[in-house]
Each structure stands twice: as C-alpha cells, then as structure tokens.
Design a protein around this motif. Sequence first.
Motif, mmCIF file in Angstrom:
data_model
loop_
_atom_site.group_PDB
_atom_site.id
_atom_site.type_symbol
_atom_site.label_atom_id
_atom_site.label_comp_id
_atom_site.label_asym_id
_atom_site.label_seq_id
_atom_site.Cartn_x
_atom_site.Cartn_y
_atom_site.Cartn_z
ATOM 1 N N PHE A 155 0.690 -1.696 0.136
ATOM 2 C CA PHE A 155 0.198 0.255 0.298
ATOM 3 C C PHE A 155 1.024 1.053 -0.036
ATOM 4 N N SER A 156 2.118 1.398 0.307
ATOM 5 C CA SER A 156 3.220 2.214 0.669
ATOM 6 C C SER A 156 3.587 2.611 -0.945
ATOM 7 N N ALA A 157 3.363 2.142 -1.998
ATOM 8 C CA ALA A 157 3.971 2.784 -2.775
ATOM 9 C C ALA A 157 2.626 3.035 -4.052
ATOM 10 N N ASP A 158 1.322 2.760 -3.215
ATOM 11 C CA ASP A 158 0.054 3.187 -4.456
ATOM 12 C C ASP A 158 0.489 4.695 -4.857
ATOM 13 N N PRO A 159 0.358 5.256 -5.634
ATOM 14 C CA PRO A 159 0.080 6.328 -6.042
ATOM 15 C C PRO A 159 -1.405 7.461 -6.139
ATOM 16 N N GLU A 160 -2.200 6.531 -4.904
ATOM 17 C CA GLU A 160 -3.224 6.980 -4.084
ATOM 18 C C GLU A 160 -2.598 7.783 -2.907
ATOM 19 N N PHE A 161 -2.594 6.549 -2.509
ATOM 20 C CA PHE A 161 -1.180 6.871 -0.722
ATOM 21 C C PHE A 161 -0.220 7.786 -0.357
ATOM 22 N N LEU A 162 0.683 8.165 -1.515
ATOM 23 C CA LEU A 162 1.435 9.315 -2.220
ATOM 24 C C LEU A 162 0.947 9.898 -2.329
ATOM 25 N N ASN A 163 0.188 10.247 -2.988
ATOM 26 C CA ASN A 163 -0.456 12.551 -3.444
ATOM 27 C C ASN A 163 -1.032 12.162 -2.006
ATOM 28 N N ILE A 164 -1.906 11.724 -1.188
ATOM 29 C CA ILE A 164 -2.813 12.025 -0.031
ATOM 30 C C ILE A 164 -1.311 12.941 0.851
ATOM 31 N N LEU A 165 0.114 12.600 1.135
ATOM 32 C CA LEU A 165 1.617 12.625 1.695
ATOM 33 C C LEU A 165 1.734 13.275 0.756
ATOM 34 N N GLN A 166 1.852 13.763 0.263
ATOM 35 C CA GLN A 166 2.282 14.782 -0.529
ATOM 36 C C GLN A 166 1.745 15.895 -0.377
ATOM 37 N N SER A 167 -0.041 16.160 0.141
ATOM 38 C CA SER A 167 -1.138 16.760 -0.255
ATOM 39 C C SER A 167 -0.646 17.536 1.290
ATOM 40 N N ASP A 168 -0.508 16.755 1.850
ATOM 41 C CA ASP A 168 -0.826 16.877 3.106
ATOM 42 C C ASP A 168 0.087 15.555 3.604
ATOM 43 N N PRO A 169 1.566 16.246 3.999
ATOM 44 C CA PRO A 169 1.934 15.129 5.495
ATOM 45 C C PRO A 169 1.681 14.311 6.689
ATOM 46 N N HIS A 170 0.392 15.626 7.289
ATOM 47 C CA HIS A 170 0.329 15.068 9.018
ATOM 48 C C HIS A 170 -1.118 14.486 8.252
ATOM 49 N N HIS A 171 -1.346 14.057 7.113
ATOM 50 C CA HIS A 171 -2.724 13.583 7.386
ATOM 51 C C HIS A 171 -3.082 11.769 8.223
ATOM 52 N N LEU A 179 -5.698 -0.953 3.780
ATOM 53 C CA LEU A 179 -5.149 -2.382 2.819
ATOM 54 C C LEU A 179 -6.167 -1.617 2.209
ATOM 55 N N ASP A 180 -6.942 -0.845 1.838
ATOM 56 C CA ASP A 180 -8.384 -0.351 0.866
ATOM 57 C C ASP A 180 -7.626 0.234 -0.604
ATOM 58 N N PHE A 181 -6.346 0.708 -0.119
ATOM 59 C CA PHE A 181 -5.898 0.967 -0.979
ATOM 60 C C PHE A 181 -5.228 0.377 -2.695
ATOM 61 N N VAL A 182 -4.729 -1.082 -1.325
ATOM 62 C CA VAL A 182 -4.388 -1.896 -2.715
ATOM 63 C C VAL A 182 -4.929 -3.075 -3.295
ATOM 64 N N ALA A 183 -7.126 -2.877 -2.711
ATOM 65 C CA ALA A 183 -7.455 -4.578 -2.139
ATOM 66 C C ALA A 183 -7.700 -3.955 -4.065
ATOM 67 N N ASP A 184 -7.921 -3.752 -4.519
ATOM 68 C CA ASP A 184 -8.226 -3.462 -6.293
ATOM 69 C C ASP A 184 -6.910 -4.074 -7.210
ATOM 70 N N GLN A 185 -5.575 -4.942 -6.914
ATOM 71 C CA GLN A 185 -4.767 -5.072 -6.874
ATOM 72 C C GLN A 185 -4.797 -6.640 -6.732
ATOM 73 N N PRO A 186 -4.312 -7.241 -7.595
ATOM 74 C CA PRO A 186 -3.866 -8.749 -7.451
ATOM 75 C C PRO A 186 -2.824 -9.391 -6.209
ATOM 76 N N LEU A 187 -2.500 -10.487 -6.208
ATOM 77 C CA LEU A 187 -1.285 -11.142 -5.718
ATOM 78 C C LEU A 187 -0.130 -10.667 -6.547
ATOM 79 N N ARG A 188 1.588 -10.265 -6.209
ATOM 80 C CA ARG A 188 1.997 -10.349 -6.918
ATOM 81 C C ARG A 188 2.782 -11.058 -7.788
ATOM 82 N N PHE A 189 2.325 -11.981 -6.592
ATOM 83 C CA PHE A 189 3.048 -13.970 -7.311
ATOM 84 C C PHE A 189 2.232 -14.734 -6.020
ATOM 85 N N ARG A 190 2.613 -15.941 -6.521
ATOM 86 C CA ARG A 190 1.992 -17.396 -5.535
ATOM 87 C C ARG A 190 2.290 -17.363 -4.343
#
Length: 396
Positions: A155-171, A179-190
Amino acid sequence: MSIRVRRFRTGLSAAVTAAALGTLLSPAQAANAGPDAPGGHPGHGNRLQQGLERLVAQDDGPPGAIAVLTKRGRAEVYSAGVGDTGTGRPPSPDDHMRIASISKAYSGAVALRLVDEKLLSLDDTIGDRLPDQPADWHAVTLRQLLQHTSGLPDFSADPEFLNILQSDPHHLFDPRDLLDFVADQPLRFRPGSLYEYSNSDNIAVALMAEAATGRRYEDLLKDLVYRPLGLRQTSLPLGYRLPRPYLHGYDITPPAHAEDVSEAISASGVWASGGIVATPKELGVFIRAYGGPALLSEQTRKEQLTFRPGDSSEPAGPGTNAAGLAIFQYTTRCGVLYGHTGNFPGYTQLAATTPDGTRSLTFSINTQTSKSNKPALLARLRTVEEDFACALLKDR
C-alpha cells in the motif's frame, strides 16, 4: 519502512515517494560505570567510537549516531555528533525515536504470543480471519505475512496513498483502512513462492490479531509486549508529534543544510508496519526478549527462527541476511545475531540480539538510508554495524 522524504527548501518537506541518547562516557570512564550505565570497553572502545565519528563526518552522513551494547545487564553507550542540531545536545539512550520497520517485530511478537495462546495459528488465512479482504488474497497465511512471502501489493507504494501524503504530510489515516489502497490489485506472486518485503504484510498481521481477539492492536501491544517487558517509553502514536525528549531526525542533501523532518509525516500511514516510537534503552529490552527465548514458547520460537537464506531486512542488516517470522538472522564475520532493521524519514535503525537473549545491540542514526536512498552511506553504515556486532559477540 520504505517511505522517503525529499527536500523543498521553500517550506515543510512534503513530497513523499516510495522507495523503500544520557551523555556518552568515554572508554576510560567506563571502568567506573555500574550495571546499565553508559560506557565503553577498554579493548575496543576507541575503535568503535572512531567508526561512529567517521560515519557522522561524511558529507551525506547523519548529524548524530548512537549505539548501545548491552551485555548481561551492563550497557555500553557510544555516541557521536548531535541528536538536535538546534541545541547541540548529544544523542541519549533515553531519547524517543521512530524505530521504523523494527515495528514489524512488535506486530510479530503480538501475533506469535497469540499463537502460543491458541488464539491464532500460523496456518490461519486472510480468508479465515479477514473475509472482507479481496478474495484473491484469501489463501495467504499468517506465516507468509510474517515472512514477507505473501505476495500482497504494498500500500505504501500506491500512487493514491502517496498523493495524499504529498498534499498533506500530517494527514490522519485510519490505519485499519490502509489495505484499501491496494484492494483492487491482485497478488504479486503465488503465496509462499517468493520473498518480497511489503508494508502491507504487517498491517494484515495486526488486523488478524484484532479479529482473533476482538481487541484493538494498540491494547494487544500493551498487554502482550509492553507490560510483560516493563516498557514504559514505547508507544504507537497516530499523529506526527513525538514524545519529548526525542532524537531529531534529518534530511541530509548536501550542500543544503540539514532539515529537521522528525515530525514531518503522520505515523498513522505506517501503523503496525513502522509507527512505533521507542528509546534505544527500551528497544534493547524488546529485542533481547523477542530474539531470545524469553517471550515465546519453544515450539513457536522454532517456527519464528526458520529462516530463508538470502532474504534481507529493509535496509539490509550487517553481514549475510536471512528472513524468519518478523525477525532476521544476521550472520556476521564474528557470529550470528537475530534482529530487525528499519528506515523512515530522518531515521535508520538496527536492533539485534544474541540467540540466548543475554546481549543486544541497538544502532541508530538520525538520517534515512536504504538501498534506494544513499546506498553508499548504507554500505558504510553496515560496516560500522558489523564492527559493533563483533564487539558484542567477542569475549562471550
């Protein structure tokens, strides 16, 4: 932890990208130091001290560094540089500091103590305990989460998560929704087939612990870790403030002056993967218990210490690394230690113990380095850490 701050001289350091303490007693004074008192060792103290000072003297090095060697109740404290550039105060073993991904060892301690209490099993799956998480993740086990073989997207590499921190570091994030930030993503490997360090893993571990007990993770930390070990200066804050006094953390980007980023980012965005604040003294107490035999049953500890060779912590610790369950094996030229590392804006951390839990090393610098951020500094740091590891392991 793999969050990094970049400098903007016109204001607060806000652009965030994913990439990943008492006064020092000299070796001569150490002869008069009692148990747990700061001090050096006549045989190796000068060399260790010089190693710290050379690290701090580097152009891109930290303003300060502190290492605490504890051997059967006696602490030897080495420090160089400053813990606060504004006052010139040296680092202290009682300074609060962000321990970054060493927090993962604390979530490991909670989960493995619940395994001992038969409230969790290492074979429990996300589907068993967290059925509302994506179906694609349901086969992932607690064991795989603890050993970073889950395949969960970070999740900490997700663009939306990072955009929030860029605009408001104290968010203020709700950590239970990270984990909702990456809930639409499949597993990266088995699951179980590869090793990949992911901050999502220990968020899921904490959520599984909550689901198994019906209690908040923060309360589980207090009852299963802090209180049994007598930790009174260890906490998991959600905001950006640090308890006083604290080791100030800095962004070092020569030729610009050091910028204080100690309170630049809200800890709510890292939670069980990187949000714990502790002192060097209490960090040593924890790692001796978690890496030694004091905290877990023999059977659970056997599972904890089943290592995958070549898989390293982030950043890599001294020597050759291997991954266990929320703990790493560091095979140095002088012997083996168990521990964990971490890095966060302003801080890079190591905590390690001998397998018998009688000796520990904590090593803290107040700037961030990792394999993707100042790799040359990391290489120098690991060399100095290994020298301290050898001082810990010798004369046993």
